[in-house]
Design a protein around this motif. Structure first.
Motif, PDB file in Angstrom:
ATOM      1  N   ASN A 216      40.831  39.079 -12.743  1.00 12.02           N
ATOM      2  CA  ASN A 216      40.485  39.026 -14.164  1.00 12.02           C
ATOM      3  C   ASN A 216      38.974  39.091 -14.334  1.00 12.02           C
ATOM      4  OD1 ASN A 216      43.177  38.741 -14.724  1.00 12.02           O
ATOM      5  ND2 ASN A 216      43.083  36.541 -15.094  1.00 12.02           N
ATOM      6  N   ARG A 217      38.552  39.765 -15.381  1.00 13.21           N
ATOM      7  CA  ARG A 217      37.121  39.880 -15.658  1.00 13.21           C
ATOM      8  C   ARG A 217      36.575  38.571 -16.224  1.00 13.21           C
ATOM      9  NH1 ARG A 217      36.665  45.741 -18.772  1.00 13.21           N
ATOM     10  NH2 ARG A 217      37.538  47.045 -17.083  1.00 13.21           N
ATOM     11  N   ILE A 218      35.457  38.139 -15.669  1.00 14.97           N
ATOM     12  CA  ILE A 218      34.784  36.937 -16.169  1.00 14.97           C
ATOM     13  C   ILE A 218      33.300  37.261 -16.286  1.00 14.97           C
ATOM     14  CG2 ILE A 218      34.269  34.508 -15.742  1.00 14.97           C
ATOM     15  CD1 ILE A 218      36.783  34.351 -14.048  1.00 14.97           C
ATOM     16  N   ILE A 219      32.750  37.124 -17.468  1.00 19.30           N
ATOM     17  CA  ILE A 219      31.356  37.488 -17.715  1.00 19.30           C
ATOM     18  C   ILE A 219      30.423  36.627 -16.863  1.00 19.30           C
ATOM     19  CG2 ILE A 219      29.525  37.575 -19.453  1.00 19.30           C
ATOM     20  CD1 ILE A 219      31.644  38.220 -21.515  1.00 19.30           C
ATOM     21  N   GLY A 220      29.583  37.311 -16.121  1.00 17.83           N
ATOM     22  CA  GLY A 220      28.567  36.626 -15.314  1.00 17.83           C
ATOM     23  C   GLY A 220      29.070  36.035 -14.017  1.00 17.83           C
ATOM     24  N   TYR A 221      30.347  36.176 -13.731  1.00 22.57           N
ATOM     25  CA  TYR A 221      30.907  35.531 -12.534  1.00 22.57           C
ATOM     26  C   TYR A 221      30.580  36.344 -11.279  1.00 22.57           C
ATOM     27  CZ  TYR A 221      34.385  33.559  -9.356  1.00 22.57           C
ATOM     28  OH  TYR A 221      35.021  32.969  -8.290  1.00 22.57           O
ATOM     29  N   ARG A 222      30.144  35.634 -10.230  1.00 17.63           N
ATOM     30  CA  ARG A 222      29.856  36.253  -8.942  1.00 17.63           C
ATOM     31  C   ARG A 222      30.773  35.627  -7.892  1.00 17.63           C
ATOM     32  NH1 ARG A 222      23.402  35.586  -9.044  1.00 17.63           N
ATOM     33  NH2 ARG A 222      23.965  33.956 -10.525  1.00 17.63           N
ATOM     34  N   PRO A 223      31.891  36.285  -7.607  1.00 16.14           N
ATOM     35  CA  PRO A 223      32.870  35.689  -6.698  1.00 16.14           C
ATOM     36  C   PRO A 223      32.395  35.662  -5.252  1.00 16.14           C
ATOM     37  CG  PRO A 223      33.484  37.941  -7.217  1.00 16.14           C
ATOM     38  CD  PRO A 223      32.285  37.622  -8.061  1.00 16.14           C
ATOM     39  N   GLY A 224      32.948  34.711  -4.516  1.00 18.33           N
ATOM     40  CA  GLY A 224      32.675  34.649  -3.080  1.00 18.33           C
ATOM     41  C   GLY A 224      31.371  33.996  -2.692  1.00 18.33           C
ATOM     42  N   GLN A 225      30.506  33.696  -3.673  1.00 15.39           N
ATOM     43  CA  GLN A 225      29.213  33.059  -3.390  1.00 15.39           C
ATOM     44  C   GLN A 225      28.443  33.816  -2.310  1.00 15.39           C
ATOM     45  OE1 GLN A 225      29.842  28.888  -2.620  1.00 15.39           O
ATOM     46  NE2 GLN A 225      31.111  28.605  -4.449  1.00 15.39           N
ATOM     47  N   GLY A 226      28.376  35.132  -2.465  1.00 14.29           N
ATOM     48  CA  GLY A 226      27.618  35.967  -1.530  1.00 14.29           C
ATOM     49  C   GLY A 226      28.460  36.632  -0.466  1.00 14.29           C
ATOM     50  N   ASN A 227      29.748  36.306  -0.396  1.00 14.60           N
ATOM     51  CA  ASN A 227      30.654  36.918   0.584  1.00 14.60           C
ATOM     52  C   ASN A 227      31.814  37.588  -0.150  1.00 14.60           C
ATOM     53  OD1 ASN A 227      29.345  35.882   3.043  1.00 14.60           O
ATOM     54  ND2 ASN A 227      30.003  33.898   2.266  1.00 14.60           N
ATOM     55  N   PRO A 228      32.249  38.765   0.326  1.00 22.28           N
ATOM     56  CA  PRO A 228      33.337  39.479  -0.351  1.00 22.28           C
ATOM     57  C   PRO A 228      34.633  38.656  -0.376  1.00 22.28           C
ATOM     58  CG  PRO A 228      32.224  40.913   1.207  1.00 22.28           C
ATOM     59  CD  PRO A 228      31.708  39.531   1.465  1.00 22.28           C
ATOM     60  N   VAL A 229      35.387  38.828  -1.440  1.00 21.77           N
ATOM     61  CA  VAL A 229      36.686  38.174  -1.585  1.00 21.77           C
ATOM     62  C   VAL A 229      37.748  39.084  -0.977  1.00 21.77           C
ATOM     63  CG1 VAL A 229      38.400  37.321  -3.214  1.00 21.77           C
ATOM     64  CG2 VAL A 229      35.966  36.941  -3.647  1.00 21.77           C
ATOM     65  N   SER A 230      38.568  38.530  -0.101  1.00 20.10           N
ATOM     66  CA  SER A 230      39.600  39.315   0.578  1.00 20.10           C
ATOM     67  C   SER A 230      40.983  38.986   0.028  1.00 20.10           C
ATOM     68  CB  SER A 230      39.570  39.054   2.090  1.00 20.10           C
ATOM     69  OG  SER A 230      39.821  37.680   2.342  1.00 20.10           O
ATOM     70  N   VAL A 231      41.957  39.822   0.418  1.00 22.30           N
ATOM     71  CA  VAL A 231      43.334  39.684  -0.056  1.00 22.30           C
ATOM     72  C   VAL A 231      44.272  39.600   1.138  1.00 22.30           C
ATOM     73  CG1 VAL A 231      45.184  40.772  -1.387  1.00 22.30           C
ATOM     74  CG2 VAL A 231      42.824  40.968  -2.158  1.00 22.30           C
ATOM     75  N   SER A 232      45.275  38.749   1.006  1.00 20.21           N
ATOM     76  CA  SER A 232      46.336  38.671   2.010  1.00 20.21           C
ATOM     77  C   SER A 232      47.676  38.591   1.308  1.00 20.21           C
ATOM     78  CB  SER A 232      46.149  37.456   2.929  1.00 20.21           C
ATOM     79  OG  SER A 232      46.387  36.255   2.205  1.00 20.21           O
ATOM     80  N   CYS A 233      48.730  39.107   1.940  1.00 20.24           N
ATOM     81  CA  CYS A 233      50.088  39.042   1.402  1.00 20.24           C
ATOM     82  C   CYS A 233      51.034  38.562   2.492  1.00 20.24           C
ATOM     83  CB  CYS A 233      50.549  40.413   0.900  1.00 20.24           C
ATOM     84  SG  CYS A 233      49.636  41.007  -0.548  1.00 20.24           S
TER      85      CYS A 233
END
Length: 321
Positions: A216-233
């Motif tokens: 979801n889009r969040i204004i000004g949000y920087r996810p991961g605190q400097g590290n990419p966010v990954s996905v698992s299933c």
């Protein structure tokens, strides 16, 4: 003459005091007469009632409409005109003052929107994907929806509207919030086997369906605190052997930092949310398989009991052959 008047008076006086004619009987006679009078008033003909209604609607003698004169109706109309005009003015003034405190670019209150939730495309009711690989009609709605969704991600569209960015770092932009911000390109070709370019069926014809995940889009949000966010299933409430292989695109299955932060719909009009495509290449057939896909990264919450879409999403695959 005097004798006649005296005798008449005596006669009247004696008649009032006739035996058997007491006060109670006189009262009863009076009550009967009043009841008969009321009954005669109640028993009106339809013509009389019609005339009364006509006189109530318009009385030509008093020049009254529905019991009121033109002056009376005019005063009532003016009263309600000024009354409702005052209410409308008060409402408009309150809305004006409220809008002065709200920015069209940044929400005033944003303390309950982070961390982000996860959405899936194509959208289905209950997130249940049931189809038969050998029957086109069962999966064609999914494929059509995915093609429509990816039109904004076509390489030609992205090249015309957005810019190439350096991966691995946030795309920070200075300037006032009213200034239009640039957006990084997210090309459809990055999704490889799930791009719909080489395989227009997104793997559904082979029983290896693709799905798209986005935050979801969040204004000004920087996810991961400097590290990419990954996905698992992984399998949810099923045998682990029901899901043997999953492929992620782009190749590392992450949301690159260069697509963040998002500056808002007005400031960032050409922004396209980054995607992670998930292809289930080896799923148990002819059996419902529950799957949970999660986000992983610093500041990401994916185990909140009361919100099933916070940092994760649940879906069910049932693929027939």
């Amino acid at each position: 003459m005097e004798m006649n008047s005296t005798s008449a008076a005596a006669y009247d006086h004696s008649d009032l005091h006739k035996p058997g004619k007491n006060t109670e009987e006189q009262q009863e006679d009076s009550d009967e007469e009043s009841v008969q009078g009321e009954q005669s008033m109640i028993k009106k003909t339809w013509a009389e009632r019609k005339e009364e209604i006509k006189a109530y609607i318009w009385n030509p003698e008093k020049r009254e409409f529905m019991g009121r004169t033109a002056k009376s109706w005019g005063l009532i109309f003016l009263f309600y005109l000024f009354f409702y005009a005052f209410l409308a003015g008060m409402f408009s003034f309150c809305m004006y003052v409220l809008l002065l405190t709200i920015s069209p670019y940044v929400p005033t209150q944003r303390d309950r929107v982070t961390p982000p939730g996860v959405m899936i495309r194509p959208y289905t009711s209950g997130f249940q994907f049931t189809f038969n690989a050998s029957e086109n009609s069962t999966w064609s709605p999914f494929v059509e929806s995915m093609h429509n969704f990816l039109e904004a991600y076509n390489d030609s569209v992205q090249a015309a509207k957005n810019v190439k960015c350096s991966p691995g770092s946030y795309f920070m932009q200075e300037g006032a919030m009213t200034e239009e911000k640039k957006a990084c390109q997210f090309n459809r070709s990055l999704l490889e086997n799930c791009s719909g370019i080489e395989d227009p069926t997104f793997g559904y014809s082979e029983g290896k369906p693709c799905l798209f995940l986005k935050m979801n889009r969040i204004i000004g949000y920087r996810p991961g605190q400097g590290n990419p966010v990954s996905v698992s299933c992984e399998v949810q409430k099923s045998d682990e052997s029901d899901l043997k292989a999953v492929n992620f695109y782009p190749g590392n299955g992450t949301f690159d930092l260069m697509y963040f932060p998002f500056y808002g719909k007005l400031t960032h009009p050409n922004y396209t949310s980054p995607l992670v495509a998930v292809q289930f290449t080896d799923v148990r057939k002819n059996h419902p398989v529950g799957i949970q896909c999660k986000l992983h990264g610093k500041g990401i919450v994916n185990d909140h009991n009361s919100d099933r879409f916070l940092g994760r999403i649940f879906l069910t695959l049932q693929i027939g052959v």
